[in-house]
Write an enzyme that holds these catalytic residues in place. Structure first.
Site, short mmCIF file in Angstrom:
data_model
loop_
_atom_site.label_atom_id
_atom_site.label_comp_id
_atom_site.label_asym_id
_atom_site.label_seq_id
_atom_site.Cartn_x
_atom_site.Cartn_y
_atom_site.Cartn_z
N ASN A 7 0.85 -1.18 0.00
CA ASN A 7 0.00 0.00 0.00
C ASN A 7 0.89 1.24 0.00
O ASN A 7 1.70 1.41 0.93
CB ASN A 7 -0.91 -0.02 1.24
N ARG A 18 5.12 18.52 0.68
CA ARG A 18 5.87 19.65 0.10
C ARG A 18 5.24 20.15 -1.20
O ARG A 18 5.70 21.13 -1.77
CB ARG A 18 7.33 19.20 -0.10
N HIS A 43 -5.58 3.81 -1.49
CA HIS A 43 -6.86 4.15 -0.89
C HIS A 43 -7.11 5.63 -1.15
O HIS A 43 -6.77 6.48 -0.34
CB HIS A 43 -6.83 3.87 0.61
N ARG A 45 -8.76 8.51 -0.68
CA ARG A 45 -9.78 9.03 0.22
C ARG A 45 -10.40 10.31 -0.34
O ARG A 45 -9.76 11.04 -1.11
CB ARG A 45 -9.20 9.27 1.61
N HIS A 50 -3.71 11.77 0.83
CA HIS A 50 -2.49 11.15 0.31
C HIS A 50 -2.69 10.80 -1.17
O HIS A 50 -2.47 11.63 -2.02
CB HIS A 50 -1.99 9.97 1.15
N GLU A 70 -8.85 0.61 -2.70
CA GLU A 70 -9.71 0.55 -1.53
C GLU A 70 -10.52 1.83 -1.41
O GLU A 70 -10.06 2.91 -1.81
CB GLU A 70 -8.87 0.42 -0.26
N THR A 100 -8.15 6.89 9.79
CA THR A 100 -7.73 5.70 9.04
C THR A 100 -8.89 4.72 9.11
O THR A 100 -9.91 4.97 9.75
CB THR A 100 -6.43 5.08 9.59
N HIS A 190 -4.13 -4.15 7.69
CA HIS A 190 -4.13 -3.02 8.65
C HIS A 190 -3.24 -3.32 9.84
O HIS A 190 -3.49 -4.23 10.61
CB HIS A 190 -5.53 -2.60 9.11
N ASP A 191 -2.17 -2.52 9.94
CA ASP A 191 -1.20 -2.62 11.03
C ASP A 191 -0.41 -3.93 11.05
O ASP A 191 0.16 -4.29 12.09
CB ASP A 191 -1.86 -2.38 12.38
N GLY A 213 1.05 -1.30 4.32
CA GLY A 213 1.55 0.01 3.90
C GLY A 213 2.28 0.77 4.98
O GLY A 213 3.50 0.98 4.88
N HIS A 214 1.56 1.14 6.03
CA HIS A 214 2.16 2.06 7.00
C HIS A 214 3.46 1.52 7.58
O HIS A 214 4.51 2.18 7.50
CB HIS A 214 1.16 2.36 8.12
C1 LIG Z 1 -8.26 -0.39 4.60
C2 LIG Z 1 -7.05 -0.30 5.41
O1 LIG Z 1 -6.97 -0.82 6.47
C3 LIG Z 1 -5.93 0.46 4.91
O2 LIG Z 1 -5.62 0.04 3.65
C4 LIG Z 1 -6.23 1.90 4.76
O3 LIG Z 1 -6.15 2.23 3.41
C5 LIG Z 1 -5.22 2.70 5.47
O4 LIG Z 1 -5.56 4.03 5.19
P1 LIG Z 1 -4.52 5.17 5.55
O5 LIG Z 1 -3.24 4.85 4.79
O6 LIG Z 1 -5.22 6.42 5.07
O7 LIG Z 1 -4.31 5.08 7.03
N1 LIG Z 2 -5.84 -2.99 3.60
C1 LIG Z 2 -4.72 -2.68 4.49
C2 LIG Z 2 -3.72 -1.83 3.76
O1 LIG Z 2 -3.80 -1.67 2.55
C3 LIG Z 2 -2.61 -1.21 4.48
O2 LIG Z 2 -2.90 -0.99 5.84
P1 LIG Z 2 -1.66 -0.47 6.72
O3 LIG Z 2 -0.56 -1.49 6.57
O4 LIG Z 2 -1.25 0.87 6.14
O5 LIG Z 2 -2.18 -0.38 8.12
#
Ligand SMILES: CC(=O)[C@@H](O)[C@H](O)COP(=O)(O)O
Ligand SMILES: NCC(=O)COP(=O)(O)O
Length: 238
Positions: A7, A18, A43, A45, A50, A70, A100, A190-191, A213-214
């Site tokens: 992600n 920036r 995603h 939004r 982002h 998403e 989120t 997610h996480d 992603g995060h």
């Molecule tokens: C659906 C999910 O859990 C994540 O993919 C979501 O896209 C995270 O969104 P943010 O990156 O905006 O936190």
């Molecule tokens: N669907 C979960 C995703 O795409 C990424 O979630 P995260 O790793 O950023 O919490």
């Protein structure tokens, strides 16, 4: 085999800080694929904090692995999917102001709406996944929507993992087995991170895909993107 879909929301977060085009989300997506990512997730939004609609259009032209988009199925989201017809659309119940994603769908309450949305997305040739909490009551209704897959919302697992991983994973194993019995494909996200991913995969070896992603982007600040993607891939192959 469980696929890793990276992600890249947070790459766009950094770029937007920036106002230029550094980092370039298209370049990062192509590099992530080259480094071993088996999909790209975004995603877009409503507030474009982002990933923007234009990012999605630009990425659609170049992504060669699975493109997973998403979002909440409002008019804007459905128009994006109709335009680019990605490999997968993942429906999340996020209100526009959500910081989120913080819950899966109430597939009982929203069954009829989800049925219509799934049918429309299938009309575009897009696979559908529905974001869902690890609660058994939502899975039969999820099946009734016609969705191809569910995506297990794994924040509760991740937040409990360090305290008691057996307890944290138990509901996910239960609902994953139920989903498989129902003939649903199973994604998760997610996480998820380098600490908790391997155990989830060990306990649910038939996961189709994880989207991360995060934590992955944060790890890449220390280990580099190529090394980080390969570290996550190894967690899924152990
Ligand atoms: C659906 C999910 O859990 C994540 O993919 C979501 O896209 C995270 O969104 P943010 O990156 O905006 O936190
Ligand atoms: N669907 C979960 C995703 O795409 C990424 O979630 P995260 O790793 O950023 O919490």
């Amino acid at each position: 085999m469980t696929k890793l879909s990276v992600n890249i929301n947070k790459i766009a977060t950094l770029r937007n800080a920036r106002g230029g085009n550094n980092p370039d989300v298209v370049k990062v997506a192509l590099d992530a694929e080259r480094f071993g990512s088996q999909g790209i997730t975004v995603h877009p939004r409503p507030d474009e904090r982002h990933i923007t609609r234009q990012d999605v259009m630009d990425l659609a032209k170049v992504v060669t692995t699975e493109f997973n988009i998403e979002g909440y199925p409002d008019k804007r989201f459905m128009e994006i999917i109709k335009t680019i017809k990605p490999a997968q659309a993942t429906l999340v119940p996020d209100p526009p102001d959500a910081i989120t994603s913080n819950s899966g769908w109430d597939t009982i309450k929203h069954l009829e709406m989800l049925k219509d949305i799934v049918a429309e997305l299938h009309g575009y040739g897009t696979r559908v996944s529905i974001f869902i909490n690890p609660e058994s009551k939502y899975f039969e209704p999820a099946k009734q929507t016609g969705t191809d897959r569910v995506e297990l919302y794994t924040e509760p697992y991740a937040s409990q993992y360090h305290q008691d991983r057996e307890k944290a994973v138990a509901p996910y194993v239960e609902v994953a087995n139920l989903a498989r019995e129902l003939g649903l494909g199973i994604n998760a996200g997610h996480d998820l991170d380098l600490h908790n991913l391997q155990y989830l995969k060990k306990m649910i070896p038939f996961l189709d895909e994880v989207s991360i992603g995060h934590a992955l982007v944060c790890d890449a600040l220390y280990y580099g993107l190529e090394n980080t993607i390969q570290m996550y891939r190894r967690q899924l192959e152990m």
